[in-house]
Design an enzyme around this catalytic site. Structure first.
Site, PDB file in Angstrom:
ATOM      1  N   TYR A   1       0.844  -1.196   0.000  1.00 45.39           N
ATOM      2  CA  TYR A   1       0.000   0.000   0.000  1.00 45.39           C
ATOM      3  C   TYR A   1       0.872   1.236   0.000  1.00 45.39           C
ATOM      4  O   TYR A   1       1.816   1.325   0.787  1.00 45.39           O
ATOM      5  CB  TYR A   1      -0.907   0.022   1.242  1.00 45.39           C
ATOM      6  CG  TYR A   1      -2.360  -0.035   0.860  1.00 45.39           C
ATOM      7  CD1 TYR A   1      -2.905   1.014   0.092  1.00 45.39           C
ATOM      8  CD2 TYR A   1      -3.165  -1.098   1.197  1.00 45.39           C
ATOM      9  CE1 TYR A   1      -4.225   0.963  -0.305  1.00 45.39           C
ATOM     10  CE2 TYR A   1      -4.485  -1.153   0.798  1.00 45.39           C
ATOM     11  CZ  TYR A   1      -5.011  -0.118   0.041  1.00 45.39           C
ATOM     12  OH  TYR A   1      -6.311  -0.167  -0.360  1.00 45.39           O
TER      13      TYR A   1
ATOM     14  N   GLU B   1      -0.469   4.797  -0.624  1.00 41.79           N
ATOM     15  CA  GLU B   1      -1.240   6.018  -0.899  1.00 41.79           C
ATOM     16  C   GLU B   1      -0.358   7.232  -0.694  1.00 41.79           C
ATOM     17  O   GLU B   1       0.418   7.298   0.264  1.00 41.79           O
ATOM     18  CB  GLU B   1      -2.454   6.094   0.035  1.00 41.79           C
ATOM     19  CG  GLU B   1      -3.591   5.205  -0.436  1.00 41.79           C
ATOM     20  CD  GLU B   1      -4.693   5.092   0.602  1.00 41.79           C
ATOM     21  OE1 GLU B   1      -4.368   5.034   1.799  1.00 41.79           O
ATOM     22  OE2 GLU B   1      -5.872   5.049   0.204  1.00 41.79           O
TER      23      GLU B   1
ATOM     24  N   ASP C   1      -4.702  13.761 -25.872  1.00 38.42           N
ATOM     25  CA  ASP C   1      -4.761  12.382 -25.387  1.00 38.42           C
ATOM     26  C   ASP C   1      -3.975  11.520 -26.376  1.00 38.42           C
ATOM     27  O   ASP C   1      -4.441  11.249 -27.481  1.00 38.42           O
ATOM     28  CB  ASP C   1      -6.223  11.942 -25.303  1.00 38.42           C
ATOM     29  CG  ASP C   1      -6.375  10.490 -24.848  1.00 38.42           C
ATOM     30  OD1 ASP C   1      -5.368   9.743 -24.870  1.00 38.42           O
ATOM     31  OD2 ASP C   1      -7.503  10.092 -24.497  1.00 38.42           O
TER      32      ASP C   1
ATOM     33  N   THR D   1      -1.619   6.182 -22.414  1.00 38.68           N
ATOM     34  CA  THR D   1      -1.592   4.837 -21.837  1.00 38.68           C
ATOM     35  C   THR D   1      -0.208   4.236 -22.074  1.00 38.68           C
ATOM     36  O   THR D   1       0.493   4.614 -23.016  1.00 38.68           O
ATOM     37  CB  THR D   1      -2.631   3.891 -22.485  1.00 38.68           C
ATOM     38  OG1 THR D   1      -2.331   3.761 -23.877  1.00 38.68           O
ATOM     39  CG2 THR D   1      -4.039   4.401 -22.323  1.00 38.68           C
TER      40      THR D   1
ATOM     41  N   LYS E   1      -0.313   0.532 -25.105  1.00 41.13           N
ATOM     42  CA  LYS E   1      -0.599   0.472 -26.550  1.00 41.13           C
ATOM     43  C   LYS E   1       0.742   0.537 -27.299  1.00 41.13           C
ATOM     44  O   LYS E   1       1.575  -0.331 -27.062  1.00 41.13           O
ATOM     45  CB  LYS E   1      -1.600   1.562 -26.918  1.00 41.13           C
ATOM     46  CG  LYS E   1      -2.939   1.347 -26.203  1.00 41.13           C
ATOM     47  CD  LYS E   1      -4.010   2.362 -26.554  1.00 41.13           C
ATOM     48  CE  LYS E   1      -5.262   2.133 -25.716  1.00 41.13           C
ATOM     49  NZ  LYS E   1      -6.302   3.156 -25.933  1.00 41.13           N
TER      50      LYS E   1
ATOM     51  N   ARG F   1      -0.414  -2.535 -18.673  1.00 39.58           N
ATOM     52  CA  ARG F   1      -1.700  -1.848 -18.832  1.00 39.58           C
ATOM     53  C   ARG F   1      -1.812  -0.722 -17.806  1.00 39.58           C
ATOM     54  O   ARG F   1      -1.748  -0.974 -16.604  1.00 39.58           O
ATOM     55  CB  ARG F   1      -2.834  -2.870 -18.636  1.00 39.58           C
ATOM     56  CG  ARG F   1      -4.239  -2.339 -18.818  1.00 39.58           C
ATOM     57  CD  ARG F   1      -5.203  -3.485 -19.029  1.00 39.58           C
ATOM     58  NE  ARG F   1      -4.802  -4.220 -20.217  1.00 39.58           N
ATOM     59  CZ  ARG F   1      -5.073  -3.848 -21.479  1.00 39.58           C
ATOM     60  NH1 ARG F   1      -5.789  -2.777 -21.706  1.00 39.58           N
ATOM     61  NH2 ARG F   1      -4.635  -4.560 -22.490  1.00 39.58           N
TER      62      ARG F   1
END
Ligand SMILES: *Cc1c(COP(=O)(O)O)cnc(C)c1O
Length: 430
Positions: A51, A53, A197, A223, A226, A232
């Site tokens: 974790y 955060e 984008d 992203t 791609k 991913r």
């Protein structure tokens, strides 16, 4: 500890079957790629347990020194790769990266101008079925019917008419260079923020093959899975003055604990993308797309905008009297994976479509070049011109498998005995 095969053979088998499918089919899905062994290893690591955060150096949990290391590496490499002032590598997907931008500068009900989904835009740019269309008022520009290219004068006209707060450039099925400079000029005319984008073209931009929006855009989202060929996931870049608001929009604005294993893999992918080899790879992707488009044209297929400047193109099947859906299914029978796709001004619904989208990132990753693209064009034409002919399907399928066997990808992801048996069986049949 027990292995996946011992613990859960059903899942293990599905994973292995997927590896075999990826190995033995010609995948022409423009948004997919084969991540490297190194990326897969980082992503499958113990960092999934942690974790974290917050951001490096300011976390809400102890024990973050090693995840800090990988996130800092991802940040520094990402900034260097794209020449960005600021990058946030935590968005879990491209859609989350876009959401972060909207949350940072828009209020519900504000106006967005973006590319029409049916002309190549993306769901997260304001489609009614997406949160983006529900929260914001969206107007769309498209491509000209004659040229299949973005009509920049229309973008300017719509910007002046609707005075959006945010203008978005970027697409999922547009095969031409996007003029980011012109978009910025239009945004300035009406005092709008400008977001680019680059989800699809991130690899091309990183390699300098598609012009970068970084000098012009307030925000650049993308992203990593791609053309960039990483895990991913998503990322968002911005000018320094928006750094704080973007970071807050990602966490705690819209995500909780970041996927540290994925961020580790993003760091690896950015490193790989800085190499000369990666530049050559991106260059070959475009050459392959152009060769495949030209070969299909020679065989009587209509290509939207007559060709491509990037990694993908759309085939208009209207004159062939077959739907995108039928083409997708027929090609799948022969081991060729494409997706049906609406074409601009399509009269058929998105579940049927008049076109297919073809992309070359994957076949280029496995080492295929112009010669193989001509072969693939031959296969596609053969299937589509002989719709429903089982014998032709099988004949092409055998050739597809043979071609795939000469360009191996993930042999080590498949159990040795399975690999030997299945590949031998296939080889015998050839
Ligand atoms: C793929 C894509 C996205 C979203 O990516 P996800 O990771 O699937 O959320 C966003 N914008 C464009 C233009 C895309 O093509």
């Amino acid at each position: 500890m027990k292995s996946l095969w011992e613990t859960d053979p059903e899942v293990a088998l599905a994973v292995e079957n997927e590896a075999l499918r990826e190995e033995l089919s010609i995948i022409l899905i423009a948004s997919e790629n084969y991540a490297s062994e190194a990326v897969l290893q980082a992503q499958a690591s113990v960092m999934t347990n942690k974790y974290a955060e917050g951001y490096p150096g300011r976390r809400y949990y102890g024990g973050c020194s090693y995840v800090d290391t990988v996130e800092k590496l991802a940040i520094n490499r990402g900034k260097e790769l794209f020449g960005a002032e600021h990058i946030n590598v935590q968005p879990n997907a491209g859609t989350a990266a876009n959401m972060a931008v909207y949350f940072s500068v828009l209020n519900p009900g504000d106006t967005i101008l973006s590319m029409n989904l049916s002309h190549g835009g993306h769901l997260s740019h304001g489609a009614m079925v997406s949160f983006s269309g529900k929260f914001y008022k969206t107007f769309f520009y498209g491509v000209s019917k004659e040229t299949g290219r973005i009509d920049y004068d229309e973008v300017e006209y719509l910007a002046k008419k609707y005075r959006p707060k945010l203008i978005i450039a970027g697409a999922s099925s547009y095969s031409r260079i996007i003029d980011f400079k012109r978009f910025k000029e239009i945004a300035d005319l009406v005092g709008a923020y400008f977001m680019a984008d680059i989800a699809h073209i991130a690899g091309l931009v990183a390699a300098g093959i598609h012009p970068s929006p970084i000098p012009y855009a307030d925000f650049v989202t993308g992203t990593t899975h791609k053309t960039l060929r990483g895990p991913r996931g998503g990322f968002v870049m911005c000018k320094s003055k928006f750094a704080k608001t973007i970071d807050q929009a990602v966490f705690p604005g819209l995500q909780g604990g970041p996927l540290m294993h994925v961020i580790a893999a993003k760091a690896v992918a950015f490193k790989e993308a800085m190499s000369e080899k990666f530049k050559k790879y991106q260059y070959q992707i475009v050459k392959n797309a152009q060769t495949l488009a030209d070969s299909l044209k020679e065989k009587g297929f209509k290509i939207i905008s007559e060709g491509t400047d990037n990694h993908l193109f759309l085939v208009d099947l209207t004159e062939k009297d077959i739907t995108g859906k039928e083409a997708e299914i027929a090609l799948d029978n022969a081991g060729i994976t494409v997706n049906k796709n609406v074409i601009p001004y399509d009269e058929k619904p998105p579940t049927i479509t008049s076109g297919i989208r073809i992309g070359t990132p994957i076949v280029t990753t496995r080492g295929m070049k112009e010669k193989e693209m001509k072969q693939i064009a031959f296969f596609i034409a053969k299937i589509i011109n002989n719709l429903g002919e089982e014998e032709v399907y099988n004949e092409v399928l055998e050739k597809v498998k043979k071609l795939c066997l000469s360009f191996p990808v993930y042999h080590n992801q498949i159990r040795k005995e399975r690999l030997d048996n299945d590949l031998k069986q296939i080889a015998v049949r050839l």
